[in-house]
Design a protein around this motif. Sequence first.
Motif, short mmCIF file in Angstrom:
data_model
loop_
_atom_site.label_atom_id
_atom_site.label_comp_id
_atom_site.label_asym_id
_atom_site.label_seq_id
_atom_site.Cartn_x
_atom_site.Cartn_y
_atom_site.Cartn_z
N ALA A 56 0.84 -1.20 0.00
CA ALA A 56 0.00 0.00 0.00
C ALA A 56 0.87 1.25 0.00
CB ALA A 56 -0.92 0.00 1.21
N ARG A 57 0.57 2.16 -0.92
CA ARG A 57 1.29 3.44 -0.98
C ARG A 57 0.75 4.44 0.03
NH1 ARG A 57 1.07 2.37 -6.81
NH2 ARG A 57 -0.96 3.33 -6.86
N THR A 58 -0.51 4.28 0.41
CA THR A 58 -1.16 5.20 1.33
C THR A 58 -2.33 4.50 1.98
OG1 THR A 58 -2.05 7.45 1.55
CG2 THR A 58 -2.73 6.20 -0.39
N GLY A 59 -2.89 5.12 3.00
CA GLY A 59 -4.07 4.57 3.65
C GLY A 59 -5.32 4.78 2.81
N LEU A 60 -6.35 4.04 3.13
CA LEU A 60 -7.58 4.11 2.34
C LEU A 60 -8.24 5.48 2.43
CD1 LEU A 60 -9.66 2.84 0.51
CD2 LEU A 60 -10.69 1.76 2.52
#
Length: 83
Positions: A61-65
Motif C-alpha cells: 500500500a502506498r497510502t491509507g484508504l
Amino acid sequence: MSFLPDPVGKRSVTIGGHETSISLEPLFWEALKVAAKERGLPVNALVAQIDLTRFDETGAARTGLASAIRQWLMVEGPIARPS
C-alpha cells in the motif's frame, strides 16, 4: 472568516466481503456519495475501486484508504470539478 472545520466521521464499508472502518470529514463523505451516484454505484463499490489504486506493483500500500479516497475525490471526483 467564519469557517469551522467538522470532525471526522467514522463509517463502516464492505470491501471484498470484509468490513472496514473509514474516517473522513463530512465534506468528503458527501462528495463520495455524489461520485458513487454519478457512476451508478453503491458507495462500497466505489470505495473498493479506489482501494485498488493505492497498491504498487508489489502489492504494498502506498497510502491509507482514507487518504486515497480524499486524493481521488480531489482529482477524479466532484470536488475536482468547478461548480
